[in-house]
Design a protein around this motif. Structure first.
Motif, mmCIF file in Angstrom:
data_model
loop_
_atom_site.group_PDB
_atom_site.id
_atom_site.type_symbol
_atom_site.label_atom_id
_atom_site.label_comp_id
_atom_site.label_asym_id
_atom_site.label_seq_id
_atom_site.Cartn_x
_atom_site.Cartn_y
_atom_site.Cartn_z
ATOM 1 N N GLU A 227 70.355 36.241 75.870
ATOM 2 C CA GLU A 227 69.839 34.879 75.922
ATOM 3 C C GLU A 227 69.110 34.460 74.655
ATOM 4 N N ASN A 228 68.562 35.412 73.900
ATOM 5 C CA ASN A 228 67.744 35.031 72.760
ATOM 6 C C ASN A 228 68.074 35.904 71.550
ATOM 7 N N PRO A 229 68.976 35.443 70.679
ATOM 8 C CA PRO A 229 69.368 36.262 69.524
ATOM 9 C C PRO A 229 68.211 36.541 68.572
ATOM 10 N N GLU A 230 67.214 35.647 68.513
ATOM 11 C CA GLU A 230 66.090 35.893 67.606
ATOM 12 C C GLU A 230 65.231 37.056 68.103
ATOM 13 N N LYS A 231 64.960 37.107 69.412
ATOM 14 C CA LYS A 231 64.218 38.247 69.959
ATOM 15 C C LYS A 231 64.975 39.542 69.696
ATOM 16 N N LYS A 232 66.279 39.459 69.823
ATOM 17 C CA LYS A 232 67.109 40.638 69.606
ATOM 18 C C LYS A 232 66.946 41.181 68.193
ATOM 19 N N HIS A 236 65.190 44.620 66.936
ATOM 20 C CA HIS A 236 65.958 45.620 66.193
ATOM 21 C C HIS A 236 65.318 45.919 64.842
ATOM 22 N N GLY A 237 64.709 44.912 64.215
ATOM 23 C CA GLY A 237 64.019 45.149 62.946
ATOM 24 C C GLY A 237 62.882 46.135 63.096
ATOM 25 N N LEU A 268 71.653 45.487 61.075
ATOM 26 C CA LEU A 268 70.606 44.474 61.057
ATOM 27 C C LEU A 268 71.110 43.154 60.474
ATOM 28 N N TYR A 269 71.960 43.247 59.476
ATOM 29 C CA TYR A 269 72.414 42.052 58.751
ATOM 30 C C TYR A 269 73.147 41.069 59.654
ATOM 31 N N ASP A 270 73.996 41.577 60.525
ATOM 32 C CA ASP A 270 74.854 40.705 61.328
ATOM 33 C C ASP A 270 74.055 39.712 62.166
ATOM 34 N N ASP A 271 72.855 40.093 62.584
ATOM 35 C CA ASP A 271 72.000 39.173 63.340
ATOM 36 C C ASP A 271 70.910 38.556 62.465
ATOM 37 N N PHE A 272 70.543 39.251 61.416
ATOM 38 C CA PHE A 272 69.501 38.775 60.501
ATOM 39 C C PHE A 272 69.830 37.385 59.953
ATOM 40 N N ILE A 273 71.104 37.138 59.701
ATOM 41 C CA ILE A 273 71.509 35.887 59.059
ATOM 42 C C ILE A 273 71.315 34.665 59.962
ATOM 43 N N CYS A 274 71.011 34.867 61.250
ATOM 44 C CA CYS A 274 70.802 33.700 62.120
ATOM 45 C C CYS A 274 69.326 33.338 62.241
ATOM 46 N N LEU A 275 68.447 34.108 61.615
ATOM 47 C CA LEU A 275 67.008 33.830 61.695
ATOM 48 C C LEU A 275 66.629 32.601 60.860
ATOM 49 N N THR A 276 65.486 32.017 61.194
ATOM 50 C CA THR A 276 64.913 30.988 60.326
ATOM 51 C C THR A 276 64.553 31.623 58.987
ATOM 52 N N LEU A 277 64.468 30.816 57.955
ATOM 53 C CA LEU A 277 64.136 31.349 56.644
ATOM 54 C C LEU A 277 62.807 32.094 56.682
ATOM 55 N N ASN A 278 61.811 31.527 57.342
ATOM 56 C CA ASN A 278 60.496 32.176 57.371
ATOM 57 C C ASN A 278 60.554 33.537 58.046
ATOM 58 N N ARG A 279 61.324 33.639 59.133
ATOM 59 C CA ARG A 279 61.435 34.939 59.809
ATOM 60 C C ARG A 279 62.291 35.902 58.998
ATOM 61 N N LYS A 280 63.283 35.373 58.299
ATOM 62 C CA LYS A 280 64.064 36.230 57.399
ATOM 63 C C LYS A 280 63.146 36.862 56.352
ATOM 64 N N ILE A 281 62.293 36.037 55.749
ATOM 65 C CA ILE A 281 61.387 36.541 54.708
ATOM 66 C C ILE A 281 60.489 37.617 55.283
ATOM 67 N N ARG A 383 71.470 29.152 58.472
ATOM 68 C CA ARG A 383 71.402 30.163 59.525
ATOM 69 C C ARG A 383 72.799 30.277 60.122
ATOM 70 N N LEU A 384 73.316 31.481 60.186
ATOM 71 C CA LEU A 384 74.697 31.678 60.653
ATOM 72 C C LEU A 384 74.685 32.520 61.924
ATOM 73 N N LEU A 385 75.101 31.897 63.027
ATOM 74 C CA LEU A 385 75.206 32.599 64.303
ATOM 75 C C LEU A 385 76.682 32.773 64.637
ATOM 76 N N ASN A 386 77.114 34.029 64.750
ATOM 77 C CA ASN A 386 78.499 34.322 65.113
ATOM 78 C C ASN A 386 78.582 34.571 66.615
ATOM 79 N N ILE A 387 79.418 33.809 67.290
ATOM 80 C CA ILE A 387 79.575 33.981 68.739
ATOM 81 C C ILE A 387 81.045 34.195 69.056
#
Length: 646
Positions: A227-232, A236-237, A268-281, A383-387
């Motif tokens: 349900e929540n790719p960002e929590k995921k 994982h980080g 980590l990368y495959d989901d990392f790319i869907c984060l907001t810029l601030n969370r990516k940083i 932000r790139l989310l692959n579904i």
């Protein structure tokens, strides 16, 4: 009971619907010398009562009560009291085969293995789990006397689930091992990384002895992964950073550091790319030191180029400046995306910098994905989310779920903005007005006749509501809080998907404004002249619901608009031509698929909700033409029946 051979640890939290099934599978084990350690992790339902009832019937059940702390802390509480020579793990919403622990124990003794791993069945079958999960839980027999890091990082058939594992308890206690309690996602993998390198022998058996309930809606896995790719990704980080510390301790093990890097960077990368810029940083700055401590610079040129490119992305992001987005631009990308580079270019050129670009990849072609990746590296706001490929509505809803801008809008890959100032001017207006919706003028390139009519009130002046409903959801900025608080979602309404969303939004608020400047440009509008009968019915169902909503909310224009749409040459013909009856054996169509009756009923339901007084008071006149399509469908039906009788 004499000292148990196996201690089975069961974390229990609010699982009253499933707990008895789990306990029955354990008290009936063919290996009777077990203890069943049930850790009640602060349940607020009847779970504790069920445990107490079972403990009265079976003295092997041990109950540990503790405040709620999550799955890792519950497992640790079970380890603290376990007495068996081996420990096994079972989740309380799952159940096991009656011979599971006998087979695992016998294998451990026969093979002299510290760890034994088995396969698992997956239920329910619908919805179907991923192919990865089926492969993961279908291992082949293998026995390993020498630990190899491939086992942890590349052999998917032995990780990441702890619940199909039997471990010699002394291996855990002699090394003072426990699960990390602040890692709520990936805690199994993190614990395995501590235990497996210490084992003198590990055996994998193909027997499917565990039954895994993979898609419970209220489970932690559903909430954090599905349900929540960002929590995921954030979970994982944290797991990756923790495993890095374990890897350093076992650096003497063959390939441990290199295999960890090979696995963890793309993981980590495959989901990392869907984060907001601030969370990516934030996340990049945490994991980069972990990877460097495990020898990234040493192994860098031994890694494939594509993994080095991923690492480059992490490093580039870590040096970016944070941006708090005021606008989220949501772009679903399907198989065909011919103009995707042009679309991204127009976004990149916008003077509004405080935005995020949410790309929802709904299964596009490889060449389009390469373009997406190029812009992902060029503009870290992307932000790139692959579904998995699904419906258009689902892709849009995924974008809404991710959106963190104060406002949101939607874009198609074939469209663009009129000029570089468009978004800045548009967002400035809605901020100044404090409204929930702000539409803008737009125009279409190479647009055929619209499905929608050209309704206007008697005054000749269009209200904001009229402009909105004559517009398109792409040319509207929505307040994100308004959308989420009202739980506005796109429904799979075929040709009405966007109109339904926009109409529902208009019915929820009177805080709307309009910008007379041109902003959004449709390169091309395409509408189908054929849809299935079932889809025609779904379109009519949507219009019926919107008509009732317009009546309830006193919106005369929406009622007028729906009538205009239903009876227009375009939509009216779609309904008429794609719901024609045909000759067939009634036995072949038990649900009446070979009939126009349901379509006629849908049209009548729409017309029954027409509020003539509301239309009159709102300045709209309707004549008998508002029943035009109904008349035509009924006439077509009569012709069919006459032909059948001849």
């Amino acid at each position: 009971m004499s000292k148990p051979i196996v201690s089975v640890l069961i974390p229990v939290y609010n699982v009253e619907k499933y707990l008895e099934r789990c306990l029955e599978s354990l008290i009936n084990q063919t290996l009777t010398q077990i203890e069943i350690v049930c850790v009640n992790d602060g349940s607020t339902d009847n779970s504790l009562k069920i445990l107490e009832e079972y403990s009265k019937k079976d003295s092997r059940i041990v109950i540990v009560n503790k405040p709620n702390g999550g799955l890792p802390s519950a497992r640790n509480a079970g380890l603290d009291v376990a007495k068996g020579k081996y420990v096994g793990f079972v989740d309380s919403d799952d159940y096991v085969q009656t011979d599971m622990f006998e087979k695992l124990y016998q294998t451990a003794e026969r093979e002299k293995s510290d760890i034994v791993i088995c396969g698992a069945n997956i239920f329910p079958e619908e919805p179907r789990a991923t192919d990865w999960l089926y492969a993961c839980l279908s291992p082949e027999y293998k026995h390993m006397d020498d630990f190899n890091a491939d086992l942890l990082f590349f052999d998917q058939t032995v990780t990441p689930f702890l619940w199909r594992t039997l471990i010699r308890r002394d291996l855990i206690e002699e090394n003072n091992l426990r699960l990390r309690e602040d890692i709520m996602l990936g805690e199994d993998k993190a614990f395995q990384c501590k235990v497996y390198p210490l084992a003198k022998s590990i055996t994998v058996i193909p027997d499917k002895l565990y039954n895994y309930f993979w898609c419970r809606e209220d489970s932690l896995m559903s909430q954090m992964v599905y349900e929540n790719p960002e929590k995921k990704i954030l979970g994982h980080g944290k797991m990756i950073a923790h495993i890095a510390g374990t890897v350093k301790k076992h650096a003497d093990k063959r390939n441990m550091k290199k295999d960890f890097l090979e696995w963890s960077i793309p993981f980590l990368y495959d989901d990392f790319i869907c984060l907001t810029l601030n969370r990516k940083i934030e996340l990049a700055q945490k994991v980069l030191p972990a990877w460097e401590s495990c020898g990234y610079n040493e192994y860098k040129y031994e890694l494939p180029e594509w993994k080095r490119e991923m690492m480059d992305y992490f490093e580039q992001v870590s040096e970016e400046k944070s941006v708090d987005p005021v606008l989220s631009v949501i772009v679903p990308v399907d198989i065909e995306a011919e103009y995707i580079a042009d679309m991204l270019q127009t976004l990149e050129e916008q003077t509004l910098k405080e935005m995020e670009i949410i790309i929802v990849n709904n299964g596009t072609k490889n060449e389009n994905y390469a373009v997406l990746h190029k812009y992902l590296f060029r503009d870290k706001r992307v932000r790139l989310l692959n579904i998995a490929h699904g419906t258009y509505a689902n892709a849009l809803n995924k974008g809404i779920q991710l959106a963190e801008g104060t406002y949101m809008t939607f874009m198609e890959t074939c469209d663009w903005y009129e000029n570089p100032e468009a978004l800045h001017e548009w967002i400035t207006q809605i901020i100044a007005s404090g409204n929930d919706l702000c539409g803008c003028n737009y125009f279409c390139k190479n647009a055929p006749e619209s499905v929608w009519g050209e309704g206007r009130n008697n005054s000749g002046q269009s209200t904001v509501t009229e402009k909105m409903l004559e517009s398109d959801f792409h040319s509207v900025i929505f307040n994100t809080k308004f959308v989420k608080e009202n739980e506005l979602k796109f429904e799979e309404s075929n040709i009405l998907t966007g109109f339904e969303f926009l109409a529902k939004a208009c019915m929820k608020t009177d805080k709307m404004s309009w910008s007379d400047k041109n902003a959004y440009v449709h390169r091309k509008i395409y509408h189908q002249d054929w849809i299935s009968t079932d889809k025609c019915k779904s379109v009519l169902k949507v219009l019926s619901e919107l008509m009732a909503s317009a009546k309830e909310n006193g919106c005369g224009y929406l009622q007028f608009k729906i009538l205009d749409m239903v009876n227009s040459d375009v939509l009216g013909k779609i309904i008429l031509h794609n719901t024609r009856a045909f000759k067939g054996n009634p036995a072949d169509f038990p649900e009446g698929e070979n009939s126009q009756v349901e379509v006629i009923q849908c049209l009548m339901k729409i017309l029954n909700n027409v509020d003539r007084e509301l239309l009159k008071d709102s300045g709209y006149k309707i004549g008998s033409q508002y029943m035009k399509t109904l008349y035509e469908v009924v006439e077509e039906r009569q012709k069919f029946l006459a032909d059948m009788s001849n």
